[in-house]
Design an enzyme around this catalytic site. Sequence first.
Site, short mmCIF file in Angstrom:
data_model
loop_
_atom_site.label_atom_id
_atom_site.label_comp_id
_atom_site.label_asym_id
_atom_site.label_seq_id
_atom_site.Cartn_x
_atom_site.Cartn_y
_atom_site.Cartn_z
N GLU A 2 0.83 -1.21 0.00
CA GLU A 2 0.00 0.00 0.00
C GLU A 2 0.86 1.25 0.00
O GLU A 2 0.64 2.19 -0.78
CB GLU A 2 -0.92 0.00 1.24
N ASP B 265 1.10 3.95 -3.20
CA ASP B 265 0.71 5.35 -3.01
C ASP B 265 1.83 6.32 -3.42
O ASP B 265 1.61 7.29 -4.15
CB ASP B 265 0.34 5.61 -1.55
N SER C 23 -7.10 1.92 -4.05
CA SER C 23 -5.92 2.49 -3.40
C SER C 23 -5.05 3.21 -4.41
O SER C 23 -4.31 4.13 -4.07
CB SER C 23 -5.07 1.39 -2.76
N ASP D 72 -17.63 9.27 -19.14
CA ASP D 72 -18.80 8.70 -18.46
C ASP D 72 -18.80 7.18 -18.63
O ASP D 72 -18.84 6.67 -19.76
CB ASP D 72 -20.08 9.31 -19.04
N ASP E 28 -23.33 7.64 -11.06
CA ASP E 28 -23.89 6.37 -10.60
C ASP E 28 -23.06 5.89 -9.41
O ASP E 28 -21.97 6.40 -9.14
CB ASP E 28 -23.92 5.32 -11.72
#
Length: 730
Positions: free
Chosen positions: A264, A268, A461, A500, A516
């Site tokens: 993680e 990042d 993430s 979209d 949505d």
Amino acid sequence: MAQSPRSMNPHFAEQARVVLKGSEKAAAENAVHVKATPSKSKVTVSVIVKRKEELKINKRAGRANGPVRVSRAEYKKHHAADPDAIAMVKAFAKEFNLQVEDDPTAVMRRTVQLTGTADDIQRAFGVELDQKIIDGVEYRVREGGIQLPAGLAGAVLAVLGLDNRPQAKPHFRVRTVHADAAASEAAAAPASYTPPQVAEAYQFPSTASGAGQTIAILELGGGYRQDDLTTYFQGLKLAAPAITSVSVDGGVNSPTTGASADTEVMLDIEVAGSVATGAAIVVYFTPNTDQGFTDAITTAIHDETNKPSVISISWGGPESTWTAQAMTALDAACQSAAALGVTVTVAAGDNGSTDGAKGNNVDFPASSPHVLACGGTKLDANGSTIVSEVVWNELASNDGATGGGVSNFFPLPTWQANSKVPAPSGKTGGRGVPDVAGDADPNSGYQIRVDGSDTVVGGTSAVAPLWAALTAVANQQLGAQVGFIQPAIYTAKAAAAFNDITQGNNGAFSAGPGWDATTGQGSPIASKLIPLLAPAPTPVPTPAPAPKPTPTPTPAPTPTPTPTPTPTPTPTPTPTPTPTPVKKKHKKKKKKAAKAKPVKKKAAKKVSGKKVAKKTKKVSEKKSGKKPSGKKAGKKTGKKVSSKKAGKKAGKKTGKKIAGKKAGKKVSGKKTGKKPAEKKAKKKNADKKAGKKISGKKAGKKADKKISKKKTGKKGGKKASGKKKGKKKR
């Protein structure tokens, strides 16, 4: 005399106890009780107190659109911790033998940390602490509500840290190589990408690098290795970013293996650092607890050393696993970030519409209305061309799916009012998640390096740091911090700035035109989006109408007390009949004052001998008749006459003054008309002077000049000419 908090709330121990709103914590599932927490063991808690004043809400078109942007100085003055609340907490701590931790940012963070033995902490907060084993690890656990002395009710909003079980999970997914390719759609994955390639597909500007910006990254575990970062950025032919690590509540950079949270942390840093190549990166390491999570956010927001302009968070958990007090406290911190112009991007979760719990759930803190919730897609791109992009959903192969749905805790924000957000499953809530999206499928994931190995990783993430990098680039390009962007991205004109996503689902929710609950507004078309994010100029507090320079009173011509000149010696005059009292003429219709004009002309033509005196007397009498009393009469006649004497002497003075002038004598007019005796000399004097200094046309010209000057009020402080006076009266 004001009472001290101690004297206002004496003996907290003797006060009735009340349950701190929202502090109830459910029993830990599958927990095995070990023992009561040792009474002498040390425990540190974070007490969150109320603000001095609530943040103001920015209203556009009559709708609330997030907090009003404020400066840090203004925030400190009006919206930091209430000093009375802090004083009460300190008095409470002293009574229960708790130590107040020294923290120079306590007031800005509205957080007072208290440390004491487990025994003193339990007495102070009315709780029981036990040691329990959860998933093979022993934790300190509390259940039920926190009991506070009634005197603290309202001043304290949350008490975090009594329980130290894990609060959140990292939202990354490592790509899995499936033995049976035919059994999984993942086998048809288009490819994997470097973060810069994903940025190219989303049209990030190549001319901006985020230079001058700082990206804060919150990590609740794991760590990074500098040699891995050096190797990774060299492979991309990029300079490695400047990285600083900050410890919060004892959290530190502690890399172990790729199977840990190290993945993680590296994901990042490598995504943010390779897209916003000019930005500095600060990693805030903190324990994985509700206390550590909240303290890390408030520390980053109010970090005056590193000053991050955007915060990236890739950790979270279902709303149902948080206490209401913890969500309220953390959301309030994000609200402060929005008010200060700091953008917070948060991963929406990797377990589809359930978020890994029972029923439909959304992930927190992504569900906070003050953060940018980031959902996931599956991307197929060729350079800057997107071949296809659909909702990320690999649940069938256990490779996760984007989080998304409707909050059961936070109400529908006004900026989502027209987004057709489905109704929440509970009685409260309504906030739709996510707001935006980006590539997250591990089968179209990001190429990264962690703990000495290269791998492909996906998950929302990766989307949070991607949007954090986009924010840093936008800040640099626009020359201002874009801050809280939801009001801008939910406008009708912003639709063209997104790809979209209309295909796919995350379990309970399907994609469709517009917003949505799977991918929000869609993935970014950065070149079109950035211009829309320019923040509205911070409302410069409408300067209290600049006190119109109180016109340095052009001294309403302080009726310069016309120094009463010594009268020029005049021959003893022959008594003349006293002019008919002007008072009667004052009663005549004031409008006739405008006729002063023709009189002036006649006076200019016939200026010799007695006629001068007579004509000027008439002029003066008519003039004085315009304003029957007070200062105005004095001004109109060109003479500074006191308000009391104006009515009585106006006629006399004007007669004398004008006569003197028109006769060509160099008399200021200030001296004349003072005494009745002088008036009687008027006629004779005028005759004599007229003979000496005035004749024919010259006399007419001079007299006309002088009458005109008198009428302008030169000596009386009035600037209107005879003509203008007439117009005014009309």
